[in-house]
Design an enzyme around this catalytic site. Structure first.
Site, short mmCIF file in Angstrom:
data_model
loop_
_atom_site.label_atom_id
_atom_site.label_comp_id
_atom_site.label_asym_id
_atom_site.label_seq_id
_atom_site.Cartn_x
_atom_site.Cartn_y
_atom_site.Cartn_z
CG HIS A 227 -5.53 -2.61 8.84
ND1 HIS A 227 -5.55 -1.25 9.05
CD2 HIS A 227 -4.27 -3.01 9.17
CE1 HIS A 227 -4.36 -0.86 9.46
NE2 HIS A 227 -3.56 -1.90 9.55
CG ASP B 165 -0.29 -0.45 2.50
OD1 ASP B 165 0.95 -0.36 2.60
OD2 ASP B 165 -1.01 -0.87 3.42
CG ASN C 256 -8.60 -2.00 11.92
OD1 ASN C 256 -7.66 -2.67 11.49
ND2 ASN C 256 -8.99 -0.87 11.34
CD GLU D 291 -8.27 0.72 7.84
OE1 GLU D 291 -8.08 -0.29 8.55
OE2 GLU D 291 -7.83 1.83 8.14
P1 PGA Z 1 2.48 -1.97 12.68
O1 PGA Z 1 1.28 -1.91 11.65
O2 PGA Z 1 3.43 -2.97 12.14
O3 PGA Z 1 3.08 -0.58 12.66
O4 PGA Z 1 1.93 -2.37 13.98
C1 PGA Z 1 0.79 -3.11 11.13
C2 PGA Z 1 -0.43 -2.82 10.30
O5 PGA Z 1 -1.15 -1.85 10.57
O6 PGA Z 1 -0.69 -3.59 9.35
#
Ligand code: PGA
Length: 247
Positions: free
Chosen positions: A137, A66, A135, A142
């Site tokens: 994702h 992304d 959450n 999302e």
């Molecule tokens: P993080 O994010 O590795 O910074 O915890 C992971 C994500 O949101 O996919």
């Protein structure tokens, strides 16, 4: 699905690093799907160490999950910048073989379709590295995200904006939209490795691993994939209720 639980991030990263590096040794033209965020950083350090020790990344192609919409590649907030800094500059990869969605494309929808085509042209992703949001994702898919979704423009949720505000001077500065591979794009990868550290991900992981597949927990789509491996620390695994294999 396999679940491995480690006592530290470093141990988990070493184990994933061994998978990735041995795959690259055996398949010099490997296609890797990559992620940003804090989670993959110890893995990228392992890849850099392996490259310094002789693992050849010059024939490898990478696709990132992304990118923030509207953020130019040279901005320190872009995921392109993150990848250059934390991985691409640390290994002998050919920059022309590193792909990150273009957040400043004049026609973003067309750029999304082209990204899908590029992945297909490369022969598909061999190993997709994933983190997970609090959450559920994966990438910026999302909740709710359709399991048949493809690379597209997505709106970030309030929780994700809050979670990612640590990389910005305030939550107001976090972009509200991004380009993200879809859930179906991720599921097309031949093998998926999801890494997670910390208690903040524990409930999302329980839903992803033990719940019914549900677009409200996009990571639960992984239950439909034939080769998915979870690499967790004990805190991330702490809400799992069933007996899972420890390392
Ligand atoms: P993080 O994010 O590795 O910074 O915890 C992971 C994500 O949101 O996919």
């Amino acid at each position: 699905m396999t679940i491995k639980i480690f006592t530290s991030e470093q141990e988990a990263a070493r184990a994933v690093g061994e998978c990735v590096n041995s795959f690259v040794r055996a398949n010099p033209r490997a296609v890797l799907g990559l992620a940003t965020g804090s989670t993959p950083l110890p893995l990228y350090a392992e890849m850099a160490k392996a490259c310094a020790a002789g693992v050849d990344y010059s024939g490898v192609t990478t696709f990132n999950l992304d990118e923030y919409l509207g953020v130019p590649p040279d901005s320190e907030h872009s995921y392109r910048y993150f990848m250059e800094k934390n991985l691409f500059s640390q290994i002998n990869i050919n920059p022309a073989n590193t792909f990150v969605p273009d957040g400043t494309a004049t026609d973003p929808e067309r750029a999304c379709a082209e990204y899908e085509q590029r992945i297909r042209d490369a022969g598909g992703i061999d190993i997709q590295i994933l983190g997970i949001g609090g959450n559920g994702h994966i990438g910026f898919n999302e909740p709710p995200s359709a399991f048949d979704s493809r690379t597209r423009i997505v709106n970030l949720t309030a929780q994700t904006i809050q979670d990612n505000s640590r990389f910005f001077s305030s939550p107001e500065e976090v972009p509200r939209q991004a380009i993200s591979m879809g859930v179906a794009t991720i599921l097309d990868a031949k093998r998926i490795i999801l890494i997670s550290y910390g208690r903040a991900k524990a409930e999302a992981l329980r839903g992803a691993i033990e719940g019914s597949p549900d677009p409200m927990n996009p990571a639960s789509a992984l239950q439909g994939h034939p080769q998915v491996n979870f690499y967790l620390d004990e805190a991330s695994a702490s809400a799992l209720t069933k007996q899972h294999k420890t390392n």
